[in-house]
Design an enzyme around this catalytic site. Sequence first.
Site, short mmCIF file in Angstrom:
data_model
loop_
_atom_site.label_atom_id
_atom_site.label_comp_id
_atom_site.label_asym_id
_atom_site.label_seq_id
_atom_site.Cartn_x
_atom_site.Cartn_y
_atom_site.Cartn_z
N LYS A 49 0.82 -1.21 0.00
CA LYS A 49 0.00 0.00 0.00
C LYS A 49 0.86 1.26 0.00
O LYS A 49 0.46 2.29 -0.56
CB LYS A 49 -0.96 0.00 1.19
CG LYS A 49 -2.26 -0.68 0.84
CD LYS A 49 -2.21 -2.19 0.86
CE LYS A 49 -2.37 -2.91 -0.44
NZ LYS A 49 -2.39 -4.38 -0.30
N GLY A 175 -3.89 -13.95 -11.66
CA GLY A 175 -4.70 -12.73 -11.69
C GLY A 175 -5.56 -12.59 -10.47
O GLY A 175 -6.70 -12.12 -10.54
N HIS A 435 -21.97 16.65 2.30
CA HIS A 435 -21.84 16.92 0.86
C HIS A 435 -20.71 17.93 0.64
O HIS A 435 -20.59 18.86 1.44
CB HIS A 435 -23.16 17.49 0.34
CG HIS A 435 -23.08 17.93 -1.10
ND1 HIS A 435 -23.05 17.02 -2.13
CD2 HIS A 435 -23.00 19.17 -1.66
CE1 HIS A 435 -22.97 17.67 -3.29
NE2 HIS A 435 -22.93 18.98 -3.02
#
Length: 459
Positions: A49, A175, A435
């Site tokens: 990561k 994969g 928002h």
Amino acid sequence: MDYEVVVIGGGPGGYVCAIRCAQLGLRTALIERDALGGTCLNRGCVPTKALYSATKLVRQAATAGEMGIAFGPAKIELPRLAAWKDGVVSTLVDGIETLLGKNGVAFFGAGGCLDGPGRVALSTGETLSAERIVLATGSTPIEIPGFSFEDPLVWSSDDALALSEIPERLAVIGGGVIGLELATIYNRLGSLVTVVELLPEILPVVDLDRRTVATLKRSLKLQGIDVRTGTAAQSIGTHGGGPEVRIKDGEAIPVDRALVAVGRRPNSAGLGLETVGVEPDRRGFLPVDGTLRTSAEGVYAIGDLVAGPMLAHKASAEGIALAEALAGGEMRSIDHDRIPQAIFTDPEIASVGLSERTAGERGSLVGRFSYAALGKALGMREPDGFFQVVADGDDHRLLGVQIVGAEASDLISEAAIAVQNGLTLEAIADAIHPHPTLPEGLKEAAENALGRAIHTVNR
Ligand code: FAD
């Protein structure tokens, strides 16, 4: 007795279990033969990561000109990138050592194996006695015929994360999650990447819907990653022009390195299991009951060593549940179907609970919402992807969520709380979300399932 609990293996299963045991007042020892943090911190979650985030900048910088902020071509200084990644890892590893000390866990930097009931022999020659022994020895990359990890042309995920070079051409055999995450990183670093998957579809062992996988596949192609499914990689060798990976029908892919990422096998060999009468199954996993106990009294196993998804948070959850039970509490059951999973590809995929396909008729309420309809996503220039919710048609309980798109790995936690606690579509839809943010996509998907989304057409 030297200890009430001895834990063998200091990965996210073992060290977490040891700390929780000590917090609950059990005299606890932890044995680790390599670096604390296990695969996750040293050769897994954390280095991948760190590299995923660092290399994301390459992609963002290359296209930021569209937003009126242009950068020159990225210059990758591999030793500095590797040193930075190693710094992230060592900060976390040092942190674990401090936590063990502060919680009073006795730490032994040694190999450990069972030496009969209630006894653990250390590679230093010492023997510890313990009332309960927890095996948390994790897993190791699987080798396949024709691709030996002894061959310098062949990489395991451990080699790929060492970041010794950027191969011009990289074949990724497998994969699955690990293969695709490393394919993404090396593609961003400039390698020409071909993924070779034996099964008809990528990510074959994750419960994902076709449309989720198709979204990723389209994007991988756009990034220039060649994905060959239904293709067996047979061997690697050097022929005339250079090294190549031979696949079916005599075809060969020219490569500079082949990364084999076809899965991991549990580290159950050499653990002295025979001294307590425990036998692994044919794949090497240790059979355990609902309390994570093996067939031997006082011997438990957690994490990658036992069945279930090979994930760090699954290992830690088992470690904590077991510690609490060993301290006299009730065993918390861990439902493998409700463990969230995040896949760090471009775009990211994250899921929890059942797919639409697995939920079948029970999951008759399905809602979706596209990233392209989210102001925040457009402002981030991340319009690709969608949120999908699947809920029980009768009581509206959320059965599963899949998110494919930017920051899906962070967005899935709200869905995980909902799925793990049996919340309904209304609970998500009626909760006021700030928002403009990406989580509004989950709320709108829940509203869409109820036929009342505002920013998409309800069907
Ligand atoms: P491990 O982490 O493997 O730890 C076991 C420890 O036991 C090791 O430190 C080992 O040295 C030690 N040990 C073994 N035998 C002995 C012995 N006899 N004596 C003493 N010590 C011993 N999971 C996620 O959840 N998210 C991710 O993003 C993610 N990314 C990954 C990326 C890669 C490339 C890989 C390889 C894995 C990734 N995983 C991820 C999986 C995750 O790393 C594992 O599921 C997790 O580490 C399992 O934890 P564990 O404690 O069971 O075992």
